[in-house]
Design a protein around this motif. Structure first.
Motif, mmCIF file in Angstrom:
data_model
loop_
_atom_site.group_PDB
_atom_site.id
_atom_site.type_symbol
_atom_site.label_atom_id
_atom_site.label_comp_id
_atom_site.label_asym_id
_atom_site.label_seq_id
_atom_site.Cartn_x
_atom_site.Cartn_y
_atom_site.Cartn_z
ATOM 1 N N LYS A 4 -22.423 -77.684 -40.339
ATOM 2 C CA LYS A 4 -22.688 -76.407 -38.779
ATOM 3 C C LYS A 4 -22.761 -78.035 -37.588
ATOM 4 C CE LYS A 4 -25.837 -73.493 -41.171
ATOM 5 N NZ LYS A 4 -27.663 -72.882 -40.452
ATOM 6 N N PHE A 6 -24.486 -78.289 -33.619
ATOM 7 C CA PHE A 6 -24.698 -78.656 -32.812
ATOM 8 C C PHE A 6 -23.875 -78.949 -30.910
ATOM 9 C CE2 PHE A 6 -26.950 -76.986 -36.200
ATOM 10 C CZ PHE A 6 -27.596 -75.702 -36.009
ATOM 11 N N GLU A 36 -18.926 -73.650 -35.289
ATOM 12 C CA GLU A 36 -19.963 -74.797 -34.004
ATOM 13 C C GLU A 36 -20.963 -73.606 -33.435
ATOM 14 O OE1 GLU A 36 -17.077 -75.212 -30.418
ATOM 15 O OE2 GLU A 36 -15.403 -75.831 -31.838
ATOM 16 N N LEU A 37 -22.386 -73.951 -33.305
ATOM 17 C CA LEU A 37 -23.986 -73.634 -33.143
ATOM 18 C C LEU A 37 -23.927 -73.753 -30.984
ATOM 19 C CD1 LEU A 37 -25.364 -73.627 -36.111
ATOM 20 C CD2 LEU A 37 -24.185 -71.252 -35.353
ATOM 21 N N ASN A 42 -27.822 -70.370 -26.767
ATOM 22 C CA ASN A 42 -28.432 -69.299 -27.226
ATOM 23 C C ASN A 42 -29.809 -70.389 -27.872
ATOM 24 O OD1 ASN A 42 -29.392 -68.274 -30.006
ATOM 25 N ND2 ASN A 42 -27.831 -67.888 -30.750
ATOM 26 N N ASN A 45 -30.536 -71.689 -31.623
ATOM 27 C CA ASN A 45 -29.719 -72.350 -32.325
ATOM 28 C C ASN A 45 -31.061 -73.704 -31.251
ATOM 29 O OD1 ASN A 45 -27.987 -70.822 -33.693
ATOM 30 N ND2 ASN A 45 -25.978 -70.835 -31.601
#
Length: 145
Positions: A4, A6, A36-37, A42, A45
Motif C-alpha cells: 500500500k 499512501f 495507491e491510496l 479520502n 485513508n
C-alpha cells in the motif's frame, strides 16, 4: 500481500509529487503489485495512515507526509527509507517480499546462505576434531594407568 502506497494526488508540493512518482515508478518497474491510496481525497485513508505510522517514524510535528509505504498492515517506511533500500539493492527486503529468482537481492541472499553453511561446516569439523582429540587423550590416560 499487497503493498500500500499512501499518496496525495492533489499535493501542491513538487518535492512530494516527485517522491511519489519515484516510488510508484520503481514499483512498476519491478512489477510489484501495489495499491495507491489517496489521502487528499479520502479522509479514512489519511486517518489510517496517520494512526499506523509508528510514533518513532513520525516527524516532529506528528504528521507523516506521503508517500508512506505499508505491506498490508505492516509499516515499511517513508520515501527516505525506500530510497536507502533502493540504493542498497534491498527493496524487496524493505517491502517484506521475497526477492524474485535471479535478482541481485536473491543472489545476495543465496551468497549469504552459502557462507553461513560453509561456516557451519567448518565449525562442525572443528568440533569433531576436538572431540577426537579429547577421546584420544582419554584413551592415552587410561592406557597409562
Amino acid at each position: 500481500m499487497v503493498i500500500k502506497v499512501f499518496l496525495a494526488t492533489s499535493s501542491g508540493s513538487t518535492a512530494i509529487k516527485k517522491k511519489q512518482q519515484d516510488v510508484v515508478g520503481f514499483l512498476e518497474a519491478l512489477k510489484v503489485e501495489y495499491a495507491e491510496l489517496d489521502i487528499a481525497c479520502n479522509e479514512q485513508n489519511r486517518m489510517w495512515m496517520r494512526q499506523n505510522v509508528p510514533e518513532e517514524k513520525k516527524p516532529s510535528n506528528g504528521i507523516p507526509l506521503p508517500p508512506q509505504i505499508f505491506n498490508e498492515e505492516s509499516y515499511c517506511g517513508d520515501y527516505d527509507t525506500f530510497f536507502d533500500a533502493k540504493e542498497d539493492n534491498a527493496v524487496y527486503a524493505f517491502l517484506g517480499l521475497p526477492p524474485p529468482p535471479g535478482s541481485k537481492e536473491a543472489q545476495e541472499e543465496e551468497d549469504e546462505e552459502q557462507e553461513e553453511e560453509e561456516l557451519q561446516q567448518l565449525e562442525d569439523e572443528q568440533g569433531s576434531e576436538e572431540e577426537e582429540e579429547g577421546t584420544e587423550l582419554q584413551e592415552g590416560e587410561e592406557e597409562a594407568e
